[in-house]
Design a protein around this motif. Structure first.
Motif, short mmCIF file in Angstrom:
data_model
loop_
_atom_site.label_atom_id
_atom_site.label_comp_id
_atom_site.label_asym_id
_atom_site.label_seq_id
_atom_site.Cartn_x
_atom_site.Cartn_y
_atom_site.Cartn_z
N ASN A 116 -3.41 7.33 41.41
CA ASN A 116 -4.31 8.01 40.21
C ASN A 116 -3.44 8.52 39.11
N PRO A 117 -2.63 7.74 38.40
CA PRO A 117 -1.62 8.11 37.46
C PRO A 117 -2.00 9.15 36.30
N LYS A 118 -3.46 9.17 36.12
CA LYS A 118 -4.17 10.00 35.15
C LYS A 118 -4.73 11.21 35.56
N PHE A 119 -4.55 11.42 36.91
CA PHE A 119 -5.12 12.79 37.55
C PHE A 119 -4.04 13.92 37.43
N ALA A 120 -4.75 14.77 36.64
CA ALA A 120 -3.60 15.99 36.27
C ALA A 120 -3.54 16.70 37.24
N PRO A 121 -4.18 17.35 38.28
CA PRO A 121 -3.84 18.36 39.06
C PRO A 121 -2.64 18.00 39.97
N PRO A 122 -2.48 16.76 40.60
CA PRO A 122 -1.06 16.69 41.27
C PRO A 122 0.19 16.60 40.29
N TYR A 123 0.16 16.49 39.16
CA TYR A 123 1.36 16.92 38.21
C TYR A 123 1.55 18.42 38.09
N LYS A 124 0.50 19.44 37.88
CA LYS A 124 0.47 20.63 38.20
C LYS A 124 1.05 21.06 39.44
N GLY A 125 0.53 20.47 40.58
CA GLY A 125 0.74 20.87 42.02
C GLY A 125 2.49 20.43 42.17
N ARG A 126 2.90 19.41 41.86
CA ARG A 126 4.19 18.91 41.87
C ARG A 126 5.16 19.74 40.95
N GLY A 127 4.70 20.23 39.77
CA GLY A 127 5.42 21.27 38.96
C GLY A 127 5.50 22.68 39.58
N ASP A 128 4.42 23.04 40.22
CA ASP A 128 4.43 24.26 40.93
C ASP A 128 5.59 24.10 42.22
N SER A 129 5.62 23.01 42.96
CA SER A 129 6.37 22.86 43.86
C SER A 129 8.13 22.67 43.45
N TYR A 130 8.30 22.24 42.37
CA TYR A 130 9.54 22.04 41.54
C TYR A 130 9.89 23.46 41.39
N TYR A 131 9.00 24.30 40.73
CA TYR A 131 9.17 25.60 40.24
C TYR A 131 9.78 26.51 41.43
N TYR A 132 9.05 26.45 42.50
CA TYR A 132 9.54 27.25 43.69
C TYR A 132 10.70 26.87 44.17
N LEU A 133 11.06 25.42 43.92
CA LEU A 133 12.45 25.17 44.33
C LEU A 133 13.50 25.53 43.28
N ASN A 134 13.10 26.26 42.23
CA ASN A 134 13.81 26.64 41.24
C ASN A 134 14.39 25.36 40.21
N ASP A 135 13.65 24.31 40.25
CA ASP A 135 13.90 23.29 39.55
C ASP A 135 12.92 23.23 38.29
N TYR A 136 13.25 24.06 37.39
CA TYR A 136 12.37 24.54 36.37
C TYR A 136 12.37 23.11 35.47
N HIS A 137 13.26 22.39 35.26
CA HIS A 137 13.12 21.29 34.23
C HIS A 137 12.21 20.13 34.69
N HIS A 138 12.23 19.91 35.97
CA HIS A 138 11.20 18.96 36.61
C HIS A 138 10.00 19.54 36.55
N ALA A 139 9.87 21.10 36.85
CA ALA A 139 8.45 21.56 36.67
C ALA A 139 8.05 21.50 35.36
N ILE A 140 8.87 21.75 34.42
CA ILE A 140 8.19 21.49 32.89
C ILE A 140 7.67 20.36 32.57
N SER A 141 8.61 19.29 32.99
CA SER A 141 8.18 17.98 32.89
C SER A 141 6.68 17.59 33.55
N ASP A 142 6.57 18.03 34.79
CA ASP A 142 5.11 17.80 35.29
C ASP A 142 3.99 18.42 34.76
N TYR A 143 4.34 19.80 34.13
CA TYR A 143 3.30 20.27 33.47
C TYR A 143 2.94 19.90 32.10
N ASP A 144 4.02 19.20 31.47
CA ASP A 144 3.64 18.33 30.37
C ASP A 144 2.65 17.32 30.49
N LYS A 145 2.80 16.52 31.66
CA LYS A 145 1.94 15.46 32.04
C LYS A 145 0.71 15.75 32.35
#
Length: 221
Positions: A116-145
């Protein structure tokens, strides 16, 4: 601190309320008529979809009780019964995230997004995961989506603002945190994080005002 995760820990599992969905229907196959030789297979598939939804509900209850391993087991069963259930992948992803198994969480969020490409929560969840892995650029990209598909969710702006703080892009952090506060003016986390951004750019008056407001709203960090 990362907004949504802190709220999950401190304010009675907000993620489970905001991002783990109890009523979302899973994709299902259309049925046939009684003359269709595939009727029994169709009926079985329909039953599997319903059973999968029940396991998702059970998993949600286990998650709320912080029985994370049992929650994962229930989501596993839901996915086995209906591999097209984006909610099951999403919810299992958030559970893995709580267990700090961020790579598994990312894999589940990837699958939820694929389904479901238009399902917002998994983008947020993946962004959180990247955040905790210190990958802030990927986190921001997912929060954008996430924001693209749900522009009225304060958590998304708050989390993205915090990621910008980590990258020392304080001006952009303030813009996002302003938006988060506009949507949800009673969340102390946003004031505290905006206060940090103001402090880092030397605006001590606004920083102290935000820190004061955060404490008034219950922040005790």
């Amino acid at each position: 601190m990362l907004k949504e995760k802190l709220v999950l820990v401190v304010v009675a599992s907000v993620i489970i309320g905001a991002f783990i969905f109890f009523g979302l229907k899973s994709p299902s196959n259309s049925g046939g008529n009684s003359a269709n030789p595939n009727q029994s297979r169709t009926t079985s598939t329909s039953d599997n979809v319903k059973q999968a939804e029940e396991y998702v509900k059970q998993g949600n209850l286990q998650y709320e009780s912080k029985n994370y391993n049992q929650a994962i087991s229930d989501y596993d069963k839901a996915i086995e019964l209906n591999p097209n259930n984006a909610t099951a992948y999403n919810n299992r992803g958030f559970t893995y995230c709580d267990l700090k198994n961020y790579n598994k969480a990312i894999n589940d969020f990837d699958k939820a997004i694929e389904l479901n490409p238009k399902f917002a929560p998994p983008y947020k969840g993946r962004g959180d995961s990247y955040y905790y892995l210190n990958d802030y650029h990927h986190a921001i990209s997912d929060y954008d989506k996430a924001i693209e598909f749900n522009p009225d969710n304060a958590f998304y702006y708050g989390n993205r603002g915090n990621a910008y703080n980590k990258l020392k892009n304080y001006d952009q952090a303030i813009i996002d945190l302003n938006k988060a506060i506009q949507i949800d003016p009673n969340n102390f986390v946003y004031y505290n994080d905006r206060g940090f951004a103001y402090q880092e750019i030397g605006d001590n008056a606004r920083a102290q005002a935000d820190f004061k407001r955060a404490k008034e709203l219950g922040y005790n960090g």
